[in-house]
Design an enzyme around this catalytic site. Sequence first.
Site, mmCIF file in Angstrom:
data_model
loop_
_atom_site.group_PDB
_atom_site.id
_atom_site.type_symbol
_atom_site.label_atom_id
_atom_site.label_comp_id
_atom_site.label_asym_id
_atom_site.label_seq_id
_atom_site.Cartn_x
_atom_site.Cartn_y
_atom_site.Cartn_z
ATOM 1 N N ASP A 157 52.782 133.771 11.588
ATOM 2 C CA ASP A 157 52.148 134.904 10.917
ATOM 3 C C ASP A 157 50.838 135.252 11.610
ATOM 4 O O ASP A 157 50.115 134.375 12.082
ATOM 5 C CB ASP A 157 51.868 134.577 9.444
ATOM 6 C CG ASP A 157 53.131 134.238 8.686
ATOM 7 O OD1 ASP A 157 54.104 135.011 8.785
ATOM 8 O OD2 ASP A 157 53.155 133.209 8.002
ATOM 9 N N ASP A 194 47.355 137.494 10.987
ATOM 10 C CA ASP A 194 46.519 138.251 10.057
ATOM 11 C C ASP A 194 45.398 138.945 10.821
ATOM 12 O O ASP A 194 44.877 138.425 11.809
ATOM 13 C CB ASP A 194 45.911 137.328 9.001
ATOM 14 C CG ASP A 194 46.972 136.686 8.118
ATOM 15 O OD1 ASP A 194 48.082 137.246 8.028
ATOM 16 O OD2 ASP A 194 46.694 135.629 7.535
ATOM 17 N N ASP A 234 37.768 129.498 3.898
ATOM 18 C CA ASP A 234 37.781 128.147 3.343
ATOM 19 C C ASP A 234 37.292 127.085 4.327
ATOM 20 O O ASP A 234 36.266 126.446 4.112
ATOM 21 C CB ASP A 234 39.167 127.802 2.794
ATOM 22 C CG ASP A 234 40.296 128.109 3.773
ATOM 23 O OD1 ASP A 234 40.029 128.406 4.955
ATOM 24 O OD2 ASP A 234 41.470 128.045 3.346
#
Length: 452
Positions: free
Chosen positions: A64, A66, A145
């Site tokens: 993936d 982003d 995070d």
Amino acid sequence: MNQEASTEAKPVLRIIPREQHVISRKNISKAALRVLYRLHEAGYDAFLVGGAVRDLLLGGHPKDFDVATNATPEEVKKLFRNCRLIGRRFRLAHVVYGDEIVEVATFRGTGEEGGEGDGDRHIVDGRIVRDNVWGTIEEDALRRDFRVNAMYYDIGDFSVRDYVGGMQDVENKVLHLIGDPATRYREDPVRMLRAVRLAAKLGFRIDAKAAAPFEELGPLLAEASPARLFDESLKMFLAGHGLESFRLLEQTGLLGFMFPAVARALKRGDEALRALIEQGLSNTDARVAEGKSVTPAFLFAVLLWGEVRDLAHAWMAKGLDGNEAWARAAAHVVGEQCQRVAIPRRFTLTMEEIWSLQPRFEQIQRKKVFRLMAHPRFRAAFDFLLLRAAESPAVRELGRWWEHAQQLPHEVLAAALPASGGHAGEPAAAAAGPGAARKRRRRRRPGGKPSA
């Protein structure tokens, strides 16, 4: 600025030029590149961000990609006809190219609590319930995070921007949380599981300060969405690093908050159960590495077996019928577990079938053997039986018998099996092979006629 940002030192930008890192555009999906270039050409900042940058720096191949930008979701939608806006808690743009979805997020800021609709950030009891405050790239970096997830690949000059020391953590193979760990975990308790999953996946260690609140704040996982915890479980156990994820969950004390039945069974010192779980996870990791299919049903059947088995045996010892005992044990354990991790019914049904078939492997009678072999879940249940080999020599021998029985021609196996009354270990003819079956057929009944 809110508490989480104020606990982190002011971001210090480190730019790693193209010649000093390993990221190449040939390893970035064409869809992600199209999104990056179109945003850049329209005058917006456009960066590949997060796990994709981290994995590319480590020589991996992300699935993936982003994108982070200073364009708002509405501005992104105007640029891409194949775009849809999603989310209320976190508003995002999804740009769709065939089967691939590129997620585009606007830089998050550190706004004050309160407000309604877009452009607000709302926190209840320390947990973020809405987060749509737009900000700068520096603020966005602080809002992420882990430091290894807060690096940005700039499509403008192909450099990597590091605001919080992520590159150093990649080099040192360590996971540091951005901001105060207790505050960040209260905002989103699932971050504790993400720490475990990333450490297992990357082979990193979790920084001591990031791991310190696990014991105190682990109970907050009970307040997380069970559906979300199911998804997180799949990421931990079915992505090729399940065994290490399991070991880290146990080491950090988080296993009991996710899978209380598993933690209880292991605390009883059942080494055979530990061997079954670890072998099952190891086999799953191997299948993932080989590109083979894996199923959550088998994995959860392995994890929860100890508690189901012990409950069933306890109820049978009290005089309950065997079938009823196994059904009641399965329902009890599954019901408890689904309060924490929402395992879909299509998987729990398969789990219950795998468990209920285990005692049937001990019934070595002609009709029952062939009926069991014809069961739709026979193969999964047989694989489960083989995993149970460490439970006892009898179970190990039973697995060998069934493995050999499946290799025999139908008529040979039928001739070797007793019509009724057989138990595990009795059918010596079938265990000995086709030769023994032929000898059995040569015996004569009283009166001189060959036996059937």
